[in-house]
Design a protein around this motif. Sequence first.
Motif, PDB file in Angstrom:
ATOM      1  N   ARG A 210      -8.493  48.353 -17.015  1.00  0.00           N
ATOM      2  CA  ARG A 210      -9.619  47.906 -16.219  1.00  0.00           C
ATOM      3  C   ARG A 210      -9.973  46.447 -16.484  1.00  0.00           C
ATOM      4  O   ARG A 210     -10.473  45.733 -15.619  1.00  0.00           O
ATOM      5  N   SER A 214      -8.577  43.196 -11.235  1.00  0.00           N
ATOM      6  CA  SER A 214      -8.117  43.336  -9.853  1.00  0.00           C
ATOM      7  C   SER A 214      -6.605  43.491  -9.811  1.00  0.00           C
ATOM      8  O   SER A 214      -5.898  43.191 -10.786  1.00  0.00           O
ATOM      9  N   ALA A 215      -6.110  43.938  -8.658  1.00  0.00           N
ATOM     10  CA  ALA A 215      -4.672  44.062  -8.459  1.00  0.00           C
ATOM     11  C   ALA A 215      -3.999  42.699  -8.526  1.00  0.00           C
ATOM     12  O   ALA A 215      -2.877  42.563  -9.041  1.00  0.00           O
ATOM     13  N   ARG A 237      -5.517  55.002 -16.499  1.00  0.00           N
ATOM     14  CA  ARG A 237      -6.046  55.733 -15.339  1.00  0.00           C
ATOM     15  C   ARG A 237      -7.122  54.915 -14.629  1.00  0.00           C
ATOM     16  O   ARG A 237      -7.211  54.934 -13.401  1.00  0.00           O
ATOM     17  N   VAL A 240      -5.499  52.548 -12.292  1.00  0.00           N
ATOM     18  CA  VAL A 240      -4.950  53.246 -11.128  1.00  0.00           C
ATOM     19  C   VAL A 240      -6.070  53.660 -10.183  1.00  0.00           C
ATOM     20  O   VAL A 240      -5.986  53.473  -8.967  1.00  0.00           O
ATOM     21  N   ASP A 241      -7.136  54.216 -10.750  1.00  0.00           N
ATOM     22  CA  ASP A 241      -8.259  54.652  -9.917  1.00  0.00           C
ATOM     23  C   ASP A 241      -8.912  53.477  -9.183  1.00  0.00           C
ATOM     24  O   ASP A 241      -9.456  53.636  -8.079  1.00  0.00           O
ATOM     25  N   ALA A 242      -8.859  52.302  -9.817  1.00  0.00           N
ATOM     26  CA  ALA A 242      -9.447  51.110  -9.186  1.00  0.00           C
ATOM     27  C   ALA A 242      -8.531  50.504  -8.128  1.00  0.00           C
ATOM     28  O   ALA A 242      -8.919  49.550  -7.449  1.00  0.00           O
ATOM     29  N   GLY A 243      -7.319  51.037  -8.014  1.00  0.00           N
ATOM     30  CA  GLY A 243      -6.401  50.567  -6.989  1.00  0.00           C
ATOM     31  C   GLY A 243      -5.579  49.355  -7.379  1.00  0.00           C
ATOM     32  O   GLY A 243      -4.967  48.717  -6.528  1.00  0.00           O
ATOM     33  N   PHE A 244      -5.525  49.041  -8.688  1.00  0.00           N
ATOM     34  CA  PHE A 244      -4.731  47.887  -9.119  1.00  0.00           C
ATOM     35  C   PHE A 244      -3.242  48.131  -8.864  1.00  0.00           C
ATOM     36  O   PHE A 244      -2.516  47.216  -8.487  1.00  0.00           O
ATOM     37  N   PRO A 246      -0.054  51.542  -8.044  1.00  0.00           N
ATOM     38  CA  PRO A 246       0.135  52.919  -7.556  1.00  0.00           C
ATOM     39  C   PRO A 246      -0.018  53.944  -8.676  1.00  0.00           C
ATOM     40  O   PRO A 246       0.070  53.627  -9.864  1.00  0.00           O
ATOM     41  N   ASN A 247      -0.179  55.188  -8.273  1.00  0.00           N
ATOM     42  CA  ASN A 247      -0.398  56.282  -9.210  1.00  0.00           C
ATOM     43  C   ASN A 247       0.765  56.486 -10.176  1.00  0.00           C
ATOM     44  O   ASN A 247       0.567  56.935 -11.315  1.00  0.00           O
ATOM     45  N   GLN A 250       0.724  55.248 -13.860  1.00  0.00           N
ATOM     46  CA  GLN A 250      -0.263  55.742 -14.831  1.00  0.00           C
ATOM     47  C   GLN A 250       0.378  56.339 -16.076  1.00  0.00           C
ATOM     48  O   GLN A 250       1.243  57.201 -15.999  1.00  0.00           O
TER      49      GLN A 250
END
Length: 318
Positions: A210, A214-215, A237, A240-244, A246-247, A250
């Motif tokens: 986190r 940002s991505a 996680r 990933v949840d923040a969209g930086f 893909p899943n 993780q």
Amino acid sequence: MTILVITEHAGGAIKTSTLNAVTAAAVIATFTGQPIHLLVAGYKAQGVADAASRIAGVSRVLLADAPQLEAGLAENLDATALALLRRKSGIYSHVLVAATAYGKNIAPRLAARLDVAQISDIIAIVGADTFDRPIYAGNAIATVQSCDPVKVVTVRTTAFDPAAEEGGSATVERIEAAPDTGISRLVSRELTKQDRPELTSAAIVVSGGRGLGSAENYAKVLTPLADKLNAALGASRAAVDAGFVPNDYQVGQTGKIVAPQLYVAVGISGAIQHLAGMKDAKVIVAINKDPEAPIFGIADYALEADLFVAVPEMTAAL
């Protein structure tokens, strides 16, 4: 009695996870003296079967080759494995598959239809019927003993070294595939292509959390470092949840379990969910500006610094 390992393969190549499962099977064999068979299910998979026959420690490869197995659908593969086990009732005492998404899709179905308990995510083998597996996100280890006639086991790949891909001389036997169950079909498949090592088998992993914000920052800060180290990219996680990313990036209890030679954690605080997926790395480097970050408690090298300064400096120095 015999040990059966279900082979995971894609694009005509055997996944490394299967080699880890073969090593686990070999440990069981030290207690029982049993041979190891590999089940290869697919379509036009003779090349995969031939490669499987060369894996050290394998005595026989069972090839089920049929169009309904081409997509790797769990329902059809499970039906073929079940038919084999019923056809050779009493022959197989253990069925092993890697604890990957592939294996986790197959093993529960097979165990349920055999009316036996599944033994999940083993990390050590105490005896032919006794296994260690992590619980509570790896904070405790449960020792599980099974009295079932067939032990259906998923193997944590990071706990066992891969078996040698060469050195074996197993025979290849064709077996009949079960008919198409007709209850599922492959609609489409989207594959992510990348020029870096696969996350679960990479020797070096660079992960971001986190703290990257940002991505764009993830790509700007971590990608050059990963390129220099020829490393796989991972993430917490939260990232990933923040969209930086893909899943499939993780790392953690609900993501992928990794145990690389070097794990670089950047901007990751170290929630227990993440630590469960990477704490077996040989060397852990953590970069975080929070001196109280939990990940510092398991890191071999801890750098309390601003990641936006420290990581570019590290990349430039390599």
